[in-house]
Design an enzyme around this catalytic site. Structure first.
Site, PDB file in Angstrom:
ATOM      1  CG  ASP A 136      -2.083  -0.899   1.125  1.00 43.74           C
ATOM      2  OD1 ASP A 136      -2.096  -1.734   0.199  1.00 43.74           O
ATOM      3  OD2 ASP A 136      -2.994  -0.811   1.976  1.00 43.74           O
ATOM      4  CG  HIS A 153      -4.502   2.846  -0.589  1.00 47.80           C
ATOM      5  ND1 HIS A 153      -5.465   2.171   0.129  1.00 47.80           N
ATOM      6  CD2 HIS A 153      -3.516   3.162   0.314  1.00 47.80           C
ATOM      7  CE1 HIS A 153      -5.078   2.068   1.392  1.00 47.80           C
ATOM      8  NE2 HIS A 153      -3.914   2.679   1.535  1.00 47.80           N
ATOM      9  CG  HIS A 168      -3.327   7.056   2.956  1.00 44.09           C
ATOM     10  ND1 HIS A 168      -3.533   6.999   4.323  1.00 44.09           N
ATOM     11  CD2 HIS A 168      -3.034   5.791   2.570  1.00 44.09           C
ATOM     12  CE1 HIS A 168      -3.373   5.760   4.741  1.00 44.09           C
ATOM     13  NE2 HIS A 168      -3.077   4.999   3.694  1.00 44.09           N
ATOM     14  CG  HIS A 213       2.278  -0.060   4.363  1.00 46.13           C
ATOM     15  ND1 HIS A 213       2.014  -0.987   5.362  1.00 46.13           N
ATOM     16  CD2 HIS A 213       1.146   0.691   4.241  1.00 46.13           C
ATOM     17  CE1 HIS A 213       0.781  -0.806   5.817  1.00 46.13           C
ATOM     18  NE2 HIS A 213       0.234   0.204   5.158  1.00 46.13           N
TER      19      HIS A 213
END
Length: 282
Positions: free
Chosen positions: A102, A153, A157, A247
């Site tokens: 991510d 995503h 964020h 990540h």
């Protein structure tokens, strides 16, 4: 019959013969052109019964298609179902697992992760943020070239549960647009930042043609717990259908890079098949 009547009849007959010859010649020319183009020659149709009735020539679908759109009708795209909760696992044959990363792409860490995946011929999922894609389109293009799946995503964020529907859609849609530009396709999967889902995220994600995917195993690598701890969490949580969350951006991801190099070969040696999920519409 007078001389003038005889002359008129002769001229009328001559015109009829000339018209017939012209028609035959035109049909022959059309047949020759069609045969040169590799098509069946067009043959003149016999007149049907009745004073004005005639059988129409059979149209060429190939020639009419650019103008009229003749051909089999296109199936309407199926809309994504609106889920009430995200997928936590994936179905697959045998001991299949999915690795997800991510917050990227990040020029400092993502290339090393891609290098490791390529070394072991493994495909993964990258849930990217639009603002990061804007700075690293070349990395997203590489993901496409090497067979990885790129998911949405959001752009920046945010915590979506605190945003209006309009803001949520803007975050999603803007990211879809830039992913399509860099990756070549619009994303088919979506992951809410922080795992914060609500009714609006599911509805708007479905409107944009995306399925929601969460995770089964959280490495918590963003807390930088140590490379060995990340490796242990992946190995302890490994099981068929598991989705692993790591990540490749959002901070110092050196431990995430080193952990992948340690646990990936061990998973493969243990008989796990690391893959990407197939899109489901039902």
């Amino acid at each position: 019959m007078t001389k003038d009547q005889s002359l008129a009849r002769s001229l009328t007959r001559r015109r009829a013969l000339l018209a017939g010859a012209a028609a035959v010649g035109a049909a022959g020319t059309a047949g020759w052109l069609a045969s040169v183009a590799g098509e069946e020659p067009i043959r003149p149709a016999a007149p049907a019964a009745g004073p004005h009735a005639s059988r129409a020539l059979k149209p060429s679908a190939h020639r009419l298609q650019p103008l009229t759109g003749y051909g089999p009708p296109r199936a309407a795209p199926r809309r994504t179902l609106i889920r009430r909760k995200p997928f936590l696992r994936v179905s697959g044959r045998g001991r299949a697992m999915v690795l997800t990363f991510d917050d990227g792409p990040d020029a400092r860490y993502t290339p090393y992760i891609l290098d490791t995946l390529r070394e072991y011929d493994v495909r993964a999922m990258f849930f990217v943020c639009g603002e990061m894609v804007a700075e690293n389109k070349d990395l997203v293009a590489r993901m496409a070239d090497e067979g990885h799946v790129v998911g949405n995503h959001t752009w920046s964020h945010p915590l979506l549960t605190r945003l209006s529907r309009r803001r949520i859609r803007a975050e999603m849609e803007r990211t879809c647009d830039i992913v399509e530009e860099a990756y070549g396709e619009r994303p088919a999967w979506f992951r809410a930042p922080y795992g914060a889902w609500n009714r609006a995220t599911f509805q708007l994600g479905a409107d944009l043609g995306m399925e929601p995917l969460a995770w089964t195993v959280d490495t918590l690598d963003w807390t930088t717990p140590g490379t060995r701890t990340i490796v242990d969490r992946v190995e302890d949580g490994a099981a068929p259908g598991v989705v692993v969350l790591s990540h490749d951006a959002g901070g110092d991801r050196t431990q995430s890079v080193l952990a992948l190099r340690a646990y990936l070969p061990q998973l493969l040696d243990s008989g796990y098949f690391v893959t990407v999920p197939e899109r489901k519409y039902t």
